[in-house]
Design a protein around this motif. Structure first.
Motif, PDB file in Angstrom:
ATOM      1  N   GLY A 185       0.818  -1.210   0.000  1.00 45.94           N
ATOM      2  CA  GLY A 185       0.000   0.000   0.000  1.00 45.94           C
ATOM      3  C   GLY A 185       0.849   1.257   0.000  1.00 45.94           C
ATOM      4  O   GLY A 185       0.637   2.172  -0.813  1.00 45.94           O
ATOM      5  N   VAL A 186       1.848   1.293   0.876  1.00 43.76           N
ATOM      6  CA  VAL A 186       2.720   2.470   0.949  1.00 43.76           C
ATOM      7  C   VAL A 186       3.526   2.609  -0.336  1.00 43.76           C
ATOM      8  O   VAL A 186       3.699   3.714  -0.873  1.00 43.76           O
ATOM      9  N   GLY A 193      -4.589   3.170  -0.652  1.00 43.20           N
ATOM     10  CA  GLY A 193      -5.552   3.149   0.452  1.00 43.20           C
ATOM     11  C   GLY A 193      -6.406   1.891   0.435  1.00 43.20           C
ATOM     12  O   GLY A 193      -6.732   1.330   1.488  1.00 43.20           O
ATOM     13  N   THR A 194      -6.759   1.426  -0.778  1.00 45.79           N
ATOM     14  CA  THR A 194      -7.570   0.214  -0.875  1.00 45.79           C
ATOM     15  C   THR A 194      -6.809  -0.994  -0.337  1.00 45.79           C
ATOM     16  O   THR A 194      -7.375  -1.837   0.371  1.00 45.79           O
ATOM     17  N   ALA A 239      -6.034  -4.930   4.094  1.00 45.72           N
ATOM     18  CA  ALA A 239      -5.245  -5.528   5.179  1.00 45.72           C
ATOM     19  C   ALA A 239      -5.978  -5.371   6.508  1.00 45.72           C
ATOM     20  O   ALA A 239      -6.030  -6.313   7.325  1.00 45.72           O
ATOM     21  N   TRP A 240      -6.602  -4.216   6.740  1.00 41.46           N
ATOM     22  CA  TRP A 240      -7.335  -3.950   7.981  1.00 41.46           C
ATOM     23  C   TRP A 240      -8.538  -4.900   8.099  1.00 41.46           C
ATOM     24  O   TRP A 240      -8.777  -5.514   9.156  1.00 41.46           O
ATOM     25  N   ILE A 241      -9.286  -5.025   6.982  1.00 44.08           N
ATOM     26  CA  ILE A 241     -10.469  -5.901   7.000  1.00 44.08           C
ATOM     27  C   ILE A 241     -10.054  -7.345   7.258  1.00 44.08           C
ATOM     28  O   ILE A 241     -10.722  -8.076   8.006  1.00 44.08           O
ATOM     29  N   THR A 292      -4.318   8.858   1.766  1.00 44.99           N
ATOM     30  CA  THR A 292      -4.275   7.401   1.737  1.00 44.99           C
ATOM     31  C   THR A 292      -4.804   6.826   3.038  1.00 44.99           C
ATOM     32  O   THR A 292      -5.622   5.899   3.050  1.00 44.99           O
ATOM     33  N   PHE A 293      -4.329   7.382   4.145  1.00 45.78           N
ATOM     34  CA  PHE A 293      -4.741   6.894   5.459  1.00 45.78           C
ATOM     35  C   PHE A 293      -6.251   7.062   5.640  1.00 45.78           C
ATOM     36  O   PHE A 293      -6.951   6.122   6.048  1.00 45.78           O
TER      37      PHE A 293
END
Lengths: 97, 314
Positions: B204-205, B222-223, B228-230, B293-294
């Motif tokens: 992502g970065v 960002g997607t 990754a968060w989900i 992005t964040f």
């Protein structure tokens, strides 16, 4: 030398395509979820693996090659996990009367 | 030449066939799976058209995020949470079909009536690229020439999250959304949730950083971060956040707020809204992209989680 490298690439990519083709045929022909998964994992692991292996000598630079290997590794990880999850659901469905 | 034409032709036929299947499939789940495949094929089409930035966005947002949202919706519809009378469904389908056909015909007409040599701003965009300090003309359009569009897009995402939250009942307000996974996640999923997110953060970065000179950018990066968060929440490693959390709300609006702040500061620094000071464009753009992005990652994750509520209490 380039001829040998190109021949290696063509051979590996064709091998990879062969595994993808057989995987696709098996996906359509095999009788149940578990055997179909078995076929798909072959296509994913060997098919993609051989294609990446074949493309490695064609990369310009180490970074591009490392990215290809990383893509293969992530596909391995995702494929293995997904097939585990699908197989578990299939096993639960099968054990129902 | 003929080989690439053959590839393009089969790609076009395959894309149309999968699109047809997505519309025609009887089960909503099969339809969603076809839609996701359609998104991936469409991304390949964009690559063939040399629009790699669009391809990345299509794969990430069109196929990935939308696919995840649709799978969630299909699961809810399957549970019978949403059920309209047969007559309403029929009329709704007919209206939807008519609307889609009208849209397609409109786009086709517009495309066919284009002059032989389509008007383009591409040479102008390329000419002024050095003044932005960027190497990717798409990023220059998104964050310099037409920054106002991107600013509004990032604000729309915040409104979308607020819209989703309004579906919460009064009793659930301020609570946590349902976890996207099962109560007791499978072990392989937990393993994946532990091993993949660090890679996801890296990718992502990388997508944002490389977006200055090569295809990539805040939305694509960002997607990946949101995914990754989900995954971490689906694997049961972290609970979904409470929607009342101050940090969460700050993270959600931080990117658009910074963007707007820089825009207003442009009046003082460069005599125009959203103008960057001469020679410092790239630094400003990178800071804005990082914050965006964040916020985009948080917004997309919250959209995928849905309104706060509990299982069995829609």
């Amino acid at each position: 030398m380039t001829l040998a490298i190109d021949a290696f690439t063509i051979l590996c990519v064709c091998g990879g395509l062969f595994f993808f083709l057989t995987g696709a045929i098996a996906l359509l022909r095999f009788p149940d979820t578990l055997t179909r998964l078995h076929a798909l994992t072959k296509a994913d692991s060997l098919g993609l693996g051989l294609i990446v292996l074949g493309l490695l000598p064609q990369c310009d630079g180490f970074l591009a090659a490392a990215k290809l290997i990383l893509i293969w590794a992530i596909a391995q990880l995702g494929g293995a996990t997904l097939s585990q999850l699908i197989a578990r659901i299939a096993a639960i469905e099968n054990s129902k009367p | 030449m003929t080989l690439s034409f053959g590839f393009d032709l089969s790609l076009a036929v395959l894309t149309l066939a999968v699109a047809g299947y997505a519309i025609g499939a009887r089960e909503s789940f099969a339809s969603v799976v076809a839609f996701i495949s359609y998104g991936v094929l469409l991304a390949l089409v964009w690559v063939r058209l040399s629009a790699v930035d669009v391809a990345l966005t299509e794969a990430a947002i069109g196929s990935g995020v939308t696919g995840a949202l649709l799978i969630g919706a299909a699961a809810k519809v399957g549970e019978g949470a949403v059920d309209a009378p047969r007559s309403v469904r029929g009329a709704g389908r007919l209206l939807t079909a008519l609307f889609c056909i009208a849209t397609t015909l409109g786009i086709a007409t517009a495309f066919l009536s284009l002059p032989e040599k389509a008007p383009t701003l591409a040479p102008l965009a390329a000419e002024h690229l050095p003044s932005t300090g960027l190497g990717n003309p798409v990023t220059a359009v998104l964050l310099s020439y037409r920054a106002i569009d991107t600013l509004l897009e990032s604000v729309v995402l915040v409104f979308a999250v607020v819209g989703v939250w309004t579906f919460a009942s009064d009793r659930d307000w301020g609570g946590r959304p349902e976890s996207p996974g099962k109560d007791r996640p499978e072990q392989p999923l937990t393993f994946l949730g532990q091993i993949l997110p660090p890679l996801g953060i890296l990718v992502g970065v990388h997508l944002v950083w490389t977006g200055a000179t090569e295809p990539g950018g805040a939305f694509q990066g960002g997607t990946v971060l949101a995914a990754a968060w989900i995954l971490v929440m689906a694997a049961g490693l972290r609970k979904p956040p409470s929607i009342e959390g101050a940090w969460l709300r700050f993270a959600l609006i931080g990117g658009p707020a910074l963007f707007l702040g820089v825009g207003v500061a442009g009046f003082a620094l460069a005599k125009a809204f959203l103008a960057y000071p001469e020679g410092h464009s790239k630094a400003f753009i990178l800071v804005i992209e990082a914050a965006l992005t964040f916020s985009i990652a948080i917004a997309l994750g919250l959209l995928a989680l849905g309104a706060p509520g509990r299982k069995g209490h829609p």
